[in-house]
Design a protein around this motif. Structure first.
Motif, PDB file in Angstrom:
ATOM      1  N   GLY A 112       3.726   4.752  -8.806  1.00 31.32           N
ATOM      2  CA  GLY A 112       4.778   4.472  -8.365  1.00 31.32           C
ATOM      3  C   GLY A 112       5.954   5.369  -7.497  1.00 31.32           C
ATOM      4  N   PRO A 113       6.755   5.836  -7.480  1.00 34.24           N
ATOM      5  CA  PRO A 113       7.950   6.656  -6.686  1.00 34.24           C
ATOM      6  C   PRO A 113       7.901   7.179  -7.535  1.00 34.24           C
ATOM      7  N   ARG A 130      -7.259   9.005  -3.277  1.00 35.67           N
ATOM      8  CA  ARG A 130      -6.210   9.152  -3.714  1.00 35.67           C
ATOM      9  C   ARG A 130      -5.219   8.521  -3.399  1.00 35.67           C
ATOM     10  N   ARG A 131      -5.260   8.227  -2.065  1.00 36.54           N
ATOM     11  CA  ARG A 131      -3.634   6.964  -1.900  1.00 36.54           C
ATOM     12  C   ARG A 131      -3.786   5.849  -2.784  1.00 36.54           C
ATOM     13  N   GLN A 132      -4.621   5.334  -3.292  1.00 29.29           N
ATOM     14  CA  GLN A 132      -4.176   4.221  -4.312  1.00 29.29           C
ATOM     15  C   GLN A 132      -3.937   5.551  -5.435  1.00 29.29           C
ATOM     16  N   ARG A 133      -3.842   6.113  -6.158  1.00 28.44           N
ATOM     17  CA  ARG A 133      -3.838   6.634  -7.152  1.00 28.44           C
ATOM     18  C   ARG A 133      -2.635   7.127  -6.929  1.00 28.44           C
ATOM     19  N   LEU A 134      -1.484   7.727  -5.735  1.00 33.19           N
ATOM     20  CA  LEU A 134      -0.485   7.288  -5.501  1.00 33.19           C
ATOM     21  C   LEU A 134       0.308   6.062  -5.528  1.00 33.19           C
ATOM     22  N   ARG A 135       0.000   4.884  -5.126  1.00 35.40           N
ATOM     23  CA  ARG A 135       0.630   3.909  -5.004  1.00 35.40           C
ATOM     24  C   ARG A 135       0.853   3.023  -6.565  1.00 35.40           C
ATOM     25  N   ASP A 136      -0.502   3.355  -7.322  1.00 36.92           N
ATOM     26  CA  ASP A 136      -0.149   2.948  -8.400  1.00 36.92           C
ATOM     27  C   ASP A 136       0.911   4.161  -9.268  1.00 36.92           C
TER      28      ASP A 136
END
Length: 171
Positions: free
Chosen positions: A84-85, A76-82
């Motif tokens: 973007g803002p 989930r953290r990776q998806r949020l990073r991917d």
């Protein structure tokens, strides 16, 4: 081979496939399930006081569940990073205030329908739908036959359906 190592080997032979299925179901990622299951077995094998564990299988599934949860959080953290803002011009994700209000109203109406059931019918309904008990378990708990459980469930569903079809009273 130490006794803890032999216990781990026995757990692996007995529970590997089941642990992988549990992890796969929990994460929704069947490709990672084998690696995550192997990690769970390795964590157990590295325990310095493993011989003191009273329920190795229970510990295995607890460790596997925690590993699966960590995997989900990391994904989930990776998806949020991917992603973007966040763009302030886009609507907020999730249900609208109107959808939440409608859902709350529907739930209140359903609670009213359940509250309107007779005590025995309500008990059968809640034991089946809220606690997930089988007909036989409900029958044993309430001292009635499984056929009577079926009757009460049918009555509850019919009464709830009728109650939910009525137009809600607007203040």
């Amino acid at each position: 081979m130490t006794s803890w190592t032999s216990k781990i080997a026995g757990l692996f032979a007995t529970h590997r496939a089941h642990v992988e299925r549990v992890i796969s179901r929990r994460t929704g990622d069947p490709q990672a399930a084998g690696d995550l299951a192997q990690d769970a077995f390795l964590r157990l094998a590295r325990m310095p006081d493993g011989d003191a564990v009273e329920n190795p299988a229970g510990l295995l599934f607890t460790v596997a569940d925690r590993i699966a949860l960590d995997h989900c959080r990391a994904a989930r953290r990776q998806r949020l990073r991917d992603a973007g803002p966040l763009d302030d011009d886009l609507p907020a994700p999730g249900p609208t205030a109107e959808a939440v209000a409608e859902r709350n109203e529907t739930m209140a109406r359903l609670r009213g329908a359940i509250d309107g059931l007779s005590p025995k019918t309500r008990a059968v309904f809640l034991l089946y739908h809220a606690e997930g008990l089988a007909y036989r378990e409900i029958a044993e708990r309430l001292g009635i036959s499984p056929r009577t459980v079926e009757y009460h469930l049918r009555q509850a569903l019919e009464q709830c359906r009728t109650h939910m079809k009525r137009r809600p009273v607007r203040p």
